[in-house]
Design a protein around this motif. Structure first.
Motif, short mmCIF file in Angstrom:
data_model
loop_
_atom_site.label_atom_id
_atom_site.label_comp_id
_atom_site.label_asym_id
_atom_site.label_seq_id
_atom_site.Cartn_x
_atom_site.Cartn_y
_atom_site.Cartn_z
N ALA A 23 -3.55 5.41 1.12
CA ALA A 23 -4.71 4.80 1.70
C ALA A 23 -4.81 3.44 0.93
N ALA A 24 -4.72 3.53 -0.24
CA ALA A 24 -5.17 2.18 -1.09
C ALA A 24 -3.96 1.16 -1.00
N ALA A 29 -1.96 -3.71 1.13
CA ALA A 29 -1.01 -4.51 2.11
C ALA A 29 -1.56 -5.12 3.34
N LEU A 30 -2.60 -4.61 3.86
CA LEU A 30 -3.31 -5.20 5.01
C LEU A 30 -3.81 -6.39 4.46
N SER A 31 -4.57 -6.36 3.38
CA SER A 31 -5.25 -7.50 2.51
C SER A 31 -4.31 -8.50 2.58
N THR A 32 -3.40 -8.14 2.02
CA THR A 32 -2.37 -9.26 1.42
C THR A 32 -1.70 -10.01 2.75
N ALA A 33 -1.55 -9.17 3.74
CA ALA A 33 -0.94 -9.66 5.12
C ALA A 33 -1.74 -10.65 5.69
N THR A 34 -2.93 -10.09 5.67
CA THR A 34 -4.18 -10.97 6.39
C THR A 34 -4.25 -12.12 5.77
N SER A 35 -4.29 -12.30 4.25
CA SER A 35 -4.49 -13.54 3.75
C SER A 35 -3.33 -14.17 3.61
N GLN A 121 -6.85 -6.85 12.74
CA GLN A 121 -7.20 -5.83 11.67
C GLN A 121 -7.41 -4.53 12.34
N ALA A 122 -8.02 -4.50 13.47
CA ALA A 122 -8.23 -3.26 14.29
C ALA A 122 -6.85 -2.58 14.54
N VAL A 123 -5.93 -3.64 14.88
CA VAL A 123 -4.60 -2.85 15.45
C VAL A 123 -3.98 -2.18 14.19
N ALA A 124 -4.10 -3.10 13.15
CA ALA A 124 -3.44 -2.49 11.81
C ALA A 124 -4.06 -1.03 11.18
N ALA A 125 -5.40 -1.17 11.39
CA ALA A 125 -6.28 -0.10 11.02
C ALA A 125 -5.99 1.13 12.01
N ALA A 126 -5.77 1.04 13.19
CA ALA A 126 -5.65 2.03 14.22
C ALA A 126 -3.89 2.58 13.96
N ALA A 127 -3.14 1.70 13.77
CA ALA A 127 -2.03 1.89 13.67
C ALA A 127 -1.69 2.78 12.14
N GLY A 128 -2.35 2.57 11.22
CA GLY A 128 -2.45 3.22 9.84
C GLY A 128 -3.09 4.24 9.80
N SER A 129 -3.93 4.93 10.82
CA SER A 129 -4.69 5.91 10.73
C SER A 129 -4.24 7.02 11.21
N GLY A 130 -4.21 8.00 10.39
CA GLY A 130 -3.72 9.52 10.83
C GLY A 130 -5.05 10.38 11.32
N ALA A 131 -6.17 9.74 10.94
CA ALA A 131 -7.56 10.35 11.29
C ALA A 131 -8.22 10.08 12.62
N ALA A 137 -11.53 3.41 7.79
CA ALA A 137 -11.08 2.22 7.86
C ALA A 137 -10.95 1.85 9.30
N TRP A 138 -10.77 2.83 10.26
CA TRP A 138 -10.89 2.17 11.78
C TRP A 138 -12.19 1.90 11.85
N GLN A 139 -13.26 2.78 11.53
CA GLN A 139 -14.64 2.70 11.91
C GLN A 139 -15.08 1.23 11.21
N HIS A 140 -14.59 0.83 10.10
CA HIS A 140 -14.90 -0.58 9.57
C HIS A 140 -14.23 -1.68 10.12
N ALA A 141 -13.19 -1.27 11.03
CA ALA A 141 -12.31 -2.42 11.76
C ALA A 141 -13.00 -2.72 13.04
N LEU A 142 -13.36 -1.41 13.71
CA LEU A 142 -14.20 -1.58 14.94
C LEU A 142 -15.48 -2.21 14.72
N ASP A 143 -16.36 -1.94 13.72
CA ASP A 143 -17.39 -2.56 13.32
C ASP A 143 -17.38 -4.28 13.15
N ALA A 144 -16.28 -4.59 12.64
CA ALA A 144 -15.93 -5.98 12.48
C ALA A 144 -15.62 -6.58 13.48
#
Length: 157
Positions: A23-24, A29-35, A121-131, A137-144
């Motif tokens: 997860a880290a 990777a998401l942070s780097t790709a986004t920035s 970021q929500a798409v990336a979180a959903a794609a990377g989420s196994g839970a 991470a998905w909940q944080h993206a959804l809140d954002a």
């Protein structure tokens, strides 16, 4: 026939994307790709033509209305269609932003870019989420997304 080709392409894509990473690492990777994807400065002429500033509010708010409706409709039907709607909505919002917005419309431009980034970021979180929905991470993206959407609604009133 088209459906079989699309389904096969999707299966190949998802299997290629389903790499088990901690997860880290995924978060970094998401942070780097986004920035790494920087948006043009809001107050500048992105094309370099010296074009006069234009009022960004009408095209940006029209794009927002289309994107938010698609996200709302498709997210309720199917998670994959929801992710497609988020991806397309992000692109639609980004493309609606003019190169040189008037000072009065910079607020709506800033909020549109924030919403587009939240969608991505929500798409990336959903794609990377196994839970699924229980993934923090998905909940944080959804809140954002919800916070950025609320801000965009206010800007387009």
């Amino acid at each position: 026939m088209k459906f079989a080709i699309i389904a096969a392409a999707f299966a190949v894509f998802t299997s290629a994307c389903s790499v088990d990473t901690p997860a880290a690492s995924r978060s970094a990777a998401l942070s780097t790709a986004t920035s790494a994807v920087a948006s043009p400065p809001i107050g500048s002429d992105a094309v370099g033509t010296g074009a006069a500033s234009i009022d960004a509010r009408p095209p940006v708010c029209a794009a927002y209305a289309t994107a938010s409706k698609a996200v709302a409709v498709q997210s309720g039907r199917d998670p994959v269609l929801g992710q497609i709607a988020l991806t397309n909505g992000a692109a639609l919002l980004r493309e609606s932003v003019p190169g040189a917005a008037t000072p009065a419309s910079r607020d709506v431009v800033t909020k549109a870019i924030a919403l587009a980034n939240a969608y991505r970021q929500a798409v990336a979180a959903a794609a990377g989420s196994g839970a699924g929905a229980t993934d923090p991470a998905w909940q944080h993206a959804l809140d954002a997304v919800n916070a950025a959407d609320t801000a965009m609604q206010e800007a387009c009133k």
